[in-house]
Motif scaffolding. Structure first.
Motif, mmCIF file in Angstrom:
data_model
loop_
_atom_site.group_PDB
_atom_site.id
_atom_site.type_symbol
_atom_site.label_atom_id
_atom_site.label_comp_id
_atom_site.label_asym_id
_atom_site.label_seq_id
_atom_site.Cartn_x
_atom_site.Cartn_y
_atom_site.Cartn_z
ATOM 1 N N ASN A 1 0.705 -1.216 -0.029
ATOM 2 C CA ASN A 1 -0.122 -0.203 0.139
ATOM 3 C C ASN A 1 0.669 1.207 0.010
ATOM 4 O O ASN A 1 0.295 2.352 0.506
ATOM 5 N N VAL A 2 1.978 1.165 -0.461
ATOM 6 C CA VAL A 2 2.988 2.252 -0.591
ATOM 7 C C VAL A 2 3.045 2.935 -2.083
ATOM 8 O O VAL A 2 2.956 1.880 -2.792
ATOM 9 N N THR A 3 2.912 4.153 -1.838
ATOM 10 C CA THR A 3 2.967 4.784 -3.390
ATOM 11 C C THR A 3 4.076 4.542 -4.310
ATOM 12 O O THR A 3 5.098 4.590 -3.628
ATOM 13 N N SER A 4 4.033 4.004 -5.410
ATOM 14 C CA SER A 4 5.053 3.716 -6.344
ATOM 15 C C SER A 4 5.082 4.484 -7.630
ATOM 16 O O SER A 4 4.091 4.878 -7.941
ATOM 17 N N THR A 5 6.209 4.954 -7.973
ATOM 18 C CA THR A 5 6.542 5.830 -9.311
ATOM 19 C C THR A 5 7.412 5.204 -10.068
ATOM 20 O O THR A 5 8.629 4.903 -9.535
ATOM 21 N N VAL A 6 6.860 5.029 -11.186
ATOM 22 C CA VAL A 6 7.913 4.227 -12.257
ATOM 23 C C VAL A 6 7.787 5.170 -13.494
ATOM 24 O O VAL A 6 6.748 5.358 -14.091
#
Length: 147
Positions: A142-147
């Protein structure tokens, strides 16, 4: 069962820890399975026995004192050459080509299978640099991921 006990069928109430150990050794010795693969077979067998126990078919739990222990393994990473080989492979069906494409996408984005499955158009947004980014919360953490 045929190999050790010379029978093709057995009552589930006759299963005990010795049978489980014999089953594990049989899989490892006769099918060349690694320890962890053999343990997965035992784990699935435990599911069947648990179902029988939960439905009242058996009262004693042969797995009561049995512990499924997996050996720690280090996984190798795919090389760029291996990824390229998979990328260039021609599959016989459209479905397998889609599986390949999703796998390659996961390799480059480091998104897990479930995160790729849950990916939506609204997760692709313009980032701080003006480029398109995948910005979403990871399924497991539930951690924001930025790809």
């Amino acid at each position: 069962m045929k190999f050790k006990y010379s029978v093709s069928d057995m009552l589930i109430k006759d299963i005990n820890v010795v049978f489980i150990e014999d089953f594990l050794l049989y899989i490892k010795n006769n099918y060349g399975c690694s320890h962890n693969t053999a343990m997965k077979f035992v784990q699935r067998f435990r599911t069947v026995v648990n179902f029988a126990k939960n439905t009242g078919l058996v009262t004693a739990d042969p797995f009561g004192s049995y512990r499924v222990r997996f050996e720690r393994t280090d996984r190798d990473y795919l090389t760029m050459e291996e990824i390229t080989t998979i990328y260039n492979h021609e599959f016989s069906s459209k479905r397998l080509e889609q599986v390949r494409d999703l796998f390659i996408f996961s390799c480059y984005t480091a998104l897990s299978y479930i995160d790729v499955c849950e990916l939506r158009q609204e997760d692709i947004r313009t980032g701080f640099d003006g480029n398109l980014w995948i910005i979403r919360k990871r399924h497991k953490t539930n951690v924001t991921s930025t790809v």
